[in-house]
Design an enzyme around this catalytic site. Structure first.
Site: not given
Ligand code: GH3
Ligand code: MG
Length: 460
Positions: A9-10, A53, A55, A331, A348, A374
């Site tokens: 307030d002034d 305020d 004003m 794996d 993927d 993977e």
């Molecule tokens: P192994 O039977 O001995 O496991 O052989 P592999 O080919 O499955 O194993 P390696 O570790 O040689 O290769 C794994 C591949 O997975 C390499 C990489 O480019 C791929 N990879 C990793 N992350 C992703 C992903 O998010 N998307 C895709 N499309 N590929 C992926």
């Molecule tokens: Mg593999």
């Protein structure tokens, strides 16, 4: 609850007067004597609420309010306009400048404290959300979302009016028709259940309703989980100060005095709806940021970060309860070949398909996560090595039996998986979550070298 209040307030005696009143109620008070000083102190001292305020010579209250609301450092601080003139036009101009509320000079004590408390309560809630969001952002796990650029929506605000006077309800409906959808209810008990189900942006209650105690109605609405955070706007008659103060203490956010002026109605309704949507926006950003922090985007399984924080807790629990914890590492075989032959996108898709097989195979208490590219990991509490082997074998068979369909049916891939298992029941003295994973990894390596498409358990 205490709060830091900036009084602007002034005219110095006005500041001193409000300061004395607020200090007596244990508020922390800062004074400023011009619009410019208000902005500077708001930035520097981060008050919880600003009494401004209208004003003042030079920069007036409207202009100061506009600047405060435009500055990201101060935009979240509620502003109460203090006006000498009980002028509808001033109030509307204030709301348009972004003010959150009004007080009229001479400032009445009860109204002052009720307003200050209600607004600082609201600020504490939004501060909490802003802080949580900042924390997850600080952890580097959320994208930079500008919280103040609100997701604008064309959706009309949904308002629920509890009123037993049909002509007033119709009048309000007419006034709000352009931007809001108004639902009305005269019967209090029906109104309560409709309020809980309706997902309204705002509930308005006529405080002169006769079939029930309107204050009780307000406190019920405040207490239900579904409506706890829904803004509440009371409609009061001129002079019903005591009832109004009580209503504000119960958590009513704002009020309108009858006869209702259309401009003020729209301004107040839009402030409340905007505020509610802002809080929702904060909440969902925070929720999304949390989910993003612990989830692998491609597969929807938990990510490695989440595993790291939860596996040791699972491990400790197994240790203290003496119940076995098993871990399997999975794996995909020759996955690189799939990428090479069909492309990365197909790879993927295979990962997503595989993650889905995993999701179908685990119990809710199991923790399944994408451990690497993977490579996946499943931690299973209360599960010994034998039981884990059965689960692993089932997943292996399931994966080998199904072909992944790609490119709308043009391609079909057979996929196999190798799995390694380790369990706490092997009872190694120096065991830890990390060592458990390492043993499962070693077993996986044996499964790979042994010809793939198989399950191996680590030896004790
Ligand atoms: P192994 O039977 O001995 O496991 O052989 P592999 O080919 O499955 O194993 P390696 O570790 O040689 O290769 C794994 C591949 O997975 C390499 C990489 O480019 C791929 N990879 C990793 N992350 C992703 C992903 O998010 N998307 C895709 N499309 N590929 C992926
Ligand atoms: Mg593999």
């Amino acid at each position: 609850m205490t709060a830091r209040v900036l009084v602007v307030d002034d005219f110095e005696p006005n500041v001193k007067l409000l300061e004395a009143k607020l200090r007596a109620e244990y508020f922390d008070v800062i004074g400023a004597y011009s619009g410019e000083e208000a902005i500077q102190k708001a930035r520097a001292d981060q008050p919880d609420i600003i009494l401004l305020d209208v004003m003042m010579p030079g920069m007036d209250g409207f202009e100061a309010c506009r600047l405060l609301k435009k500055d990201p450092e101060t935009a979240h601080i509620p502003v109460v306009m203090v006006t000498a003139l009980d002028q509808q036009a001033d109030r509307v101009a204030g709301l348009e400048a972004g003010a959150d509320d009004f007080l009229t000079k001479p400032v009445e004590d009860v109204a002052l404290f009720a307003r200050v408390r209600s607004l600082s309560r609201l600020k504490m809630m939004t501060d909490e959300l802003r802080m949580r969001y900042a924390t997850s952002k600080g952890l580097g796990v959320v994208p930079d979302i500008d919280l103040d650029s609100m997701a604008t929506t064309d959706e009309k605000g949904r308002i629920f009016l509890i009123d037993d006077q049909p002509d007033q309800a119709e009048r309000l409906r007419g006034m709000l028709a352009d931007d809001y959808v108004l639902s009305t209810e005269a019967e209090p008990t029906v109104a309560l259940s409709r309020a809980r189900l309706g997902e309204f942006d705002l509930v308005m209650v006529n405080m002169s309703i006769e079939a029930a105690d309107p204050l009780r109605l307000c406190s019920s609405i405040r207490s239900f989980e579904e409506t706890r955070l829904t803004p509440l706007l009371a409609i009061v008659r001129q002079g019903e100060t005591r009832k109004l103060v009580r209503a504000l203490e119960l958590g009513v956010n704002d009020y309108l005095t009858r006869p209702i002026d259309q401009n003020e109605l729209i301004a107040r309704v839009s402030t409340q709806v905007r505020r509610k949507r802002y809080i929702e926006h904060l909440r969902s950003s925070f929720q999304a940021s949390l989910e993003m922090a612990v989830t692998d985007q491609l597969t929807g399984l938990y990510n490695r970060r989440y595993l790291a924080s939860h596996l040791s807790a699972m491990f400790d629990r197994a240790y203290w309860t003496g119940r076995p914890l098993s871990v399997m590492v999975l794996d995909i075989d020759h996955f690189k070949g799939i990428n090479d032959t069909y492309g990365h996108d197909a790879g993927d898709r295979v990962l997503q398909h595989f993650a889905e097989r995993i999701r179908q195979s685990v119990r809710s208490m199991d923790l399944a996560c994408r451990y690497g590219g993977e490579e996946f990991l499943i931690a299973m509490p209360d599960t010994d090595k034998h039981a884990a082997s059965l689960v692993a074998e089932r997943i292996r068979e399931d994966v080998a039996a199904q072909r992944v369909i790609l490119n709308g049916g043009r391609d079909e891939i057979g996929v196999t998986v190798s799995i390694g298992i380790a369990s706490t029941e092997d009872g190694l003295k120096e065991d830890s979550a990390q060592k458990l994973i390492k043993r499962a990894d070693e077993a996986l390596y044996q499964a790979k070298t042994g010809g793939r498409n198989r399950v191996m358990a680590s030896a004790a």
